[in-house]
Design an enzyme around this catalytic site. Structure first.
Site, mmCIF file in Angstrom:
data_model
loop_
_atom_site.group_PDB
_atom_site.id
_atom_site.type_symbol
_atom_site.label_atom_id
_atom_site.label_comp_id
_atom_site.label_asym_id
_atom_site.label_seq_id
_atom_site.Cartn_x
_atom_site.Cartn_y
_atom_site.Cartn_z
ATOM 1 N N GLU A 85 -29.859 -67.232 2.559
ATOM 2 C CA GLU A 85 -30.475 -68.448 3.113
ATOM 3 C C GLU A 85 -31.713 -68.814 2.296
ATOM 4 O O GLU A 85 -32.592 -67.990 2.076
ATOM 5 C CB GLU A 85 -30.871 -68.212 4.575
ATOM 6 N N CYS A 149 -31.886 -66.115 14.092
ATOM 7 C CA CYS A 149 -31.925 -65.824 12.657
ATOM 8 C C CYS A 149 -32.919 -66.754 11.974
ATOM 9 O O CYS A 149 -33.832 -66.318 11.267
ATOM 10 C CB CYS A 149 -30.544 -66.026 12.036
ATOM 11 N N HIS A 168 -27.188 -63.695 5.739
ATOM 12 C CA HIS A 168 -26.181 -63.705 6.807
ATOM 13 C C HIS A 168 -24.966 -62.907 6.356
ATOM 14 O O HIS A 168 -24.510 -63.072 5.228
ATOM 15 C CB HIS A 168 -25.734 -65.143 7.116
#
Length: 210
Positions: A85, A149, A168
């Site tokens: 991410e 998250c 992830h």
């Protein structure tokens, strides 16, 4: 604590919803077994899926360890690859956590910027890990999903001025085993440290010349 060692903190999440075994924590425990080499002091934590716990835990990890890097790992039922991410987002937290709570403000840090990018070039990490022939597909994303998250990532990025990462992982067996995911995390975090070192050397060189 041995000060010659660099500290890296890696967190996974506890169970929530249908994820009675959270692949992220399994992967982090596998990473702990593998380690990050003798130069790195690796600390791992399981984070409960609760906004209020994250709000107190994340700052305490930065305070306690003064880590070079904090990497948070979470599971995504939609992921089919290990996904890096790029950024965390401040607003839009409407999903209730394990204690049926969500922040009134629906944001992480009131008055904080909308979006904070990691200082780590995730595209570069993904390319390098893919090229290393690990056998685990790695991709990059700009949306960590506006749940715990994303909330954890933004909080960490805010506190560390971008010196955090979020990864992830898919659920176990879809398609990777816990061991596969552990190996992938090891390769990814090692690349991240490598990139941070290069950036630091650049800064040191620049200071040297001015």
């Amino acid at each position: 604590m041995d000060n010659s060692k660099r500290t890296v903190v890696v967190t996974g999440f506890g169970p929530f919803g249908e994820h009675t075994v959270n692949a992220s924590w399994v992967a982090v425990q596998e990473l702990k077994k593998l380690g990050l080499g003798s130069e790195v002091d690796l600390q791992v934590y399981e984070v409960p899926v609760e906004y209020q716990t994250v709000q107190s835990l994340v700052p305490s990890l930065w305070k306690q360890y003064h880590p070079l890097l904090v990497v948070h790992v979470g599971v995504s039922g939609m992921a089919t690859t290990v996904t890096l991410e790029k950024c965390g987002r401040n607003h839009g937290y409407k999903g209730l956590d394990n204690s049926s709570f969500c922040p009134d403000s629906q944001c992480c840090i009131v008055g904080g910027p909308d979006c904070i990018d990691s200082v780590i070039d995730m595209e570069s990490v993904a390319k390098r890990v893919t090229a290393s022939g690990l056998g685990v597909a790695v991709s990059v994303s700009k949306d960590a999903g506006r749940y715990l998250c994303d909330f954890t990532y933004y909080t960490s990025l805010y506190l560390s001025h971008g010196r955090s990462a979020f990864i992830h992982v898919p659920p176990l067996g879809k398609p990777y085993s816990g061991e596969d995911l552990g190996r992938a995390l090891q390769a990814i975090v090692q690349e991240m440290l490598e990139l941070l070192d290069q950036a630091q050397e650049k800064i040191n060189c620049q200071q040297h010349f001015h």
